[in-house]
Design a protein around this motif. Structure first.
Motif, short mmCIF file in Angstrom:
data_model
loop_
_atom_site.label_atom_id
_atom_site.label_comp_id
_atom_site.label_asym_id
_atom_site.label_seq_id
_atom_site.Cartn_x
_atom_site.Cartn_y
_atom_site.Cartn_z
N GLU A 164 17.63 -13.34 12.91
CA GLU A 164 17.08 -12.16 12.52
C GLU A 164 16.65 -11.50 11.34
OE1 GLU A 164 20.15 -12.97 13.65
OE2 GLU A 164 21.43 -12.67 12.13
N ASN A 165 17.24 -12.71 10.35
CA ASN A 165 16.46 -12.14 8.84
C ASN A 165 15.06 -12.86 8.89
OD1 ASN A 165 19.27 -12.14 8.73
ND2 ASN A 165 19.20 -12.36 6.26
N LEU A 166 14.73 -13.56 9.94
CA LEU A 166 13.22 -14.23 9.68
C LEU A 166 12.20 -13.21 10.66
CD1 LEU A 166 13.93 -17.82 9.86
CD2 LEU A 166 13.74 -16.57 7.99
N SER A 167 12.54 -12.02 11.11
CA SER A 167 11.63 -11.23 11.77
C SER A 167 10.24 -11.11 11.16
CB SER A 167 12.59 -9.71 12.04
OG SER A 167 13.76 -9.99 12.68
N LEU A 168 9.62 -10.80 11.87
CA LEU A 168 8.08 -10.37 11.45
C LEU A 168 7.12 -11.19 10.62
CD1 LEU A 168 6.59 -7.68 12.34
CD2 LEU A 168 7.19 -6.75 10.31
N ILE A 169 7.85 -12.61 10.44
CA ILE A 169 7.09 -13.48 9.86
C ILE A 169 6.07 -13.86 10.95
CG2 ILE A 169 6.94 -15.80 8.99
CD1 ILE A 169 9.99 -15.52 8.08
N PRO A 170 4.65 -13.70 10.11
CA PRO A 170 3.46 -14.14 11.08
C PRO A 170 3.54 -15.57 11.32
CG PRO A 170 2.83 -13.50 9.00
CD PRO A 170 4.43 -13.52 8.82
N ILE B 53 23.80 2.87 8.79
CA ILE B 53 24.47 2.01 9.61
C ILE B 53 25.50 1.12 8.93
CG2 ILE B 53 24.21 -0.34 10.93
CD1 ILE B 53 21.51 0.55 11.69
N GLN B 54 26.68 1.22 9.43
CA GLN B 54 28.15 0.58 8.66
C GLN B 54 28.34 -0.52 9.26
OE1 GLN B 54 30.84 3.83 8.80
NE2 GLN B 54 29.57 4.89 7.06
N HIS B 55 28.27 -0.88 10.75
CA HIS B 55 28.45 -2.06 11.27
C HIS B 55 27.54 -2.75 12.13
CE1 HIS B 55 32.78 -1.18 10.30
NE2 HIS B 55 32.59 -0.01 10.89
N PRO B 56 26.33 -3.56 11.50
CA PRO B 56 25.27 -3.70 11.91
C PRO B 56 25.39 -4.79 12.99
CG PRO B 56 25.49 -4.59 9.66
CD PRO B 56 26.54 -3.65 9.82
N THR B 57 24.37 -4.47 13.82
CA THR B 57 24.40 -5.72 14.97
C THR B 57 23.20 -6.39 14.52
OG1 THR B 57 22.80 -4.35 16.21
CG2 THR B 57 24.79 -4.03 16.69
N ILE B 58 22.71 -7.88 15.38
CA ILE B 58 21.79 -8.66 14.72
C ILE B 58 20.41 -7.63 14.96
CG2 ILE B 58 22.73 -10.95 15.22
CD1 ILE B 58 21.74 -10.96 17.75
N LYS B 59 20.35 -6.89 15.91
CA LYS B 59 19.14 -6.13 15.95
C LYS B 59 19.02 -4.98 14.93
CE LYS B 59 15.92 -4.32 18.54
NZ LYS B 59 14.58 -5.28 18.77
N ASP B 60 19.99 -4.56 14.53
CA ASP B 60 20.00 -3.58 13.12
C ASP B 60 19.57 -4.43 11.84
OD1 ASP B 60 21.27 -1.44 14.51
OD2 ASP B 60 23.17 -2.15 14.11
N VAL B 61 19.89 -5.69 11.86
CA VAL B 61 19.39 -6.45 10.78
C VAL B 61 17.90 -6.79 10.68
CG1 VAL B 61 19.92 -8.72 9.35
CG2 VAL B 61 21.73 -7.45 10.16
N SER B 62 17.68 -7.19 12.05
CA SER B 62 16.28 -7.31 12.47
C SER B 62 15.37 -6.00 11.97
CB SER B 62 16.06 -7.58 13.94
OG SER B 62 14.81 -7.73 14.03
N ASN B 63 15.74 -5.01 12.40
CA ASN B 63 15.10 -3.62 12.15
C ASN B 63 14.87 -3.34 10.52
OD1 ASN B 63 14.60 -3.14 14.60
ND2 ASN B 63 16.32 -1.92 14.91
N ALA B 64 16.19 -3.74 9.68
CA ALA B 64 16.20 -3.41 8.62
C ALA B 64 14.91 -4.39 7.97
CB ALA B 64 17.48 -3.69 7.91
N ILE C 123 12.47 -5.62 9.29
CA ILE C 123 11.15 -5.45 9.87
C ILE C 123 10.83 -4.17 8.74
CG2 ILE C 123 9.87 -4.14 11.50
CD1 ILE C 123 11.51 -5.88 13.39
N ALA C 124 11.62 -3.24 8.47
CA ALA C 124 11.17 -2.21 7.62
C ALA C 124 10.77 -2.55 6.24
CB ALA C 124 12.31 -1.15 7.75
N ILE C 125 11.72 -3.54 5.40
CA ILE C 125 11.65 -4.06 4.16
C ILE C 125 10.14 -4.76 4.13
CG2 ILE C 125 12.28 -5.54 2.40
CD1 ILE C 125 15.19 -5.01 3.72
N ARG C 126 10.03 -5.61 5.28
CA ARG C 126 8.66 -6.30 5.10
C ARG C 126 7.57 -5.31 5.21
NH1 ARG C 126 9.00 -12.08 5.89
NH2 ARG C 126 7.04 -12.05 5.96
N GLN C 127 7.61 -4.29 6.31
CA GLN C 127 6.50 -3.34 6.39
C GLN C 127 6.37 -2.70 5.02
OE1 GLN C 127 7.56 -1.49 10.02
NE2 GLN C 127 6.16 -2.86 11.21
N SER C 128 7.13 -2.32 4.33
CA SER C 128 7.02 -1.69 3.08
C SER C 128 6.38 -2.33 1.91
CB SER C 128 8.26 -1.15 2.74
OG SER C 128 9.17 -2.02 2.18
#
Ligand code: EPU
Length: 337
Positions: free
Chosen positions: A109-115, A206-217, A219-224
């Motif tokens: 999930e931490n490797l989300s959005l890598i082209p 989000i206090q108790h993140p799921t793998i989807k939440d981590v992926s979304n986070a 994605i948001a960081i990469r997009q910024s």
């Protein structure tokens, strides 16, 4: 069997125009073998393209360019704790990550959005936010270009290093990766300590993140920070973060107290190349239609119509400036052609 004189502009994320003498795609192993049998009769050079996300085309390409379009995703084995997810090399990496998450499989999930493509991922042991492919790697299958024999490589045999593998080193140009299998978790261990992930999750409430939440986070960081290659041509980090001796680091820190760095071992420190380039005054520098990205100095960009040579020359100017300012020699991460 192949097309002549094809513009590779749609096939490289830098969006550079460069003509391939011959170009063909393949969507299964048999098609690839047929293309290679014919190619091996010639003395033409060969270039294999995945997602084209780690290449700077500075001139037209002689010989044959093959684009890997083998698709397919499948869980090949599983037990109580892990599932082994196999992806054909032509799958888009981010789609692979999303499929894993949809199946509640963790680890990437931490490797989300890598082209880029799945097949290219192990070549340079892609990494982001504290995770690298090697951490979840099971095995890959590759075809030898000359003998057309298939071989399985386990993690040790891939000789992974920081943005390195045997396919960039001793076996460079000898194999084509066909598929990769990752060992993914059913009971997840989240890795949120790196950089801005925790702040981003807190901001999302989000206090108790799921793998989807981590992926979304992620994605948001990469997009910024990172430009979307569909809008602004780029190849992610253009340079690697350099590793220096502890003595060299201490001398630099005395001169530049805020220098950004990561500890490696007792004798070495990794420096953030983005910081070095930024502080040397290059972040956001723009020349006609290319330059250094405004939010991340490690990323060089093509605003449209730039030439690969111009971007290469810019990278050389940055290398020279960093060497002059800090006495540190940067290394390019992107393959130059
Ligand atoms: N920094 C600056 N100015 C900049 C860029 C960075 O001061 O213009 C500083 C940041 O403030 C931070 C440090 O440098 O203190 C590191 O920056 P960041 O966290 O953005 O990560 P990075 O080391 O620059 C690496 C990878 C990226 C990956 C990120 C996140 C390399 C070459 N790059 O960048 O990978 O997404 O970490 O894990 O290792 C890629 O390989 O294409 C890529 C984008």
């Amino acid at each position: 069997m192949y097309q002549a004189n094809v513009n590779l502009l749609p096939f490289n994320t830098f969006g550079l125009s460069s003509y391939a003498e011959k170009f063909a795609t393949f969507s299964n192993e048999d098609e690839l073998k047929e293309l290679l049998l014919a190619h091996n009769q010639t003395n033409d050079p060969l270039l294999i393209l995945g997602g084209g996300s780690n290449i700077l085309l500075t001139k037209d390409v002689k010989g044959l360019v093959l684009k890997n379009e083998i698709k397919g995703l499948e869980i090949v084995d599983e037990d109580e704790n892990f599932a082994y997810l196999k992806a054909a090399a032509g799958e888009t990496w981010h789609d692979f990550v999303l499929s894993a998450i949809d199946n509640n499989l963790g680890g990437i999930e931490n490797l989300s959005l890598i082209p880029g493509s799945t097949g290219a991922a192990p070549m340079q042991n892609i990494g982001a936010y504290g995770v690298e492919i090697k951490d979840v790697f099971h095995e890959l299958e590759a075809l030898h270009i000359k003998t057309l024999e298939t071989r399985i490589f386990n993690a040790d045999e891939c000789q992974f290093g920081y943005r390195e593998s045997i396919f960039k080193g001793a076996l460079k140009g000898q194999y084509i990766i066909l598929s990769m299998t990752l060992r993914l978790t059913k009971k997840h261990i989240l890795n949120t300590s790196y950089g801005a992930i925790e702040t981003e999750l807190a901001g999302m409430g989000i206090q108790h993140p799921t793998i989807k939440d981590v992926s979304n986070a992620v994605i948001a960081i990469r997009q910024s920070k990172l430009p979307d290659p569909k809008k602004i041509g780029n190849s992610g980090s253009f340079f690697k973060n350099p590793v220096v001796s502890i003595d060299k680091f201490k001398a630099l820190q005395a001169q530049f107290p805020t220098i950004s760095h990561y500890p490696i071992d007792e004798h070495h420190v990794k420096l953030a190349a983005g910081w070095l380039i930024d502080q040397a005054g290059w972040k956001g520098k723009t020349f006609e239609n290319y330059g250094v990205h405004k939010n991340q100095a490690l990323v060089l960009v093509n605003y449209g119509g730039a030439k690969g040579k111009d971007i290469y020359n810019l990278s050389q100017s940055i290398l020279d400036a960093v060497e002059e300012t800090y006495g540190v020699l940067l290394e390019r991460e992107v393959n130059i052609l």
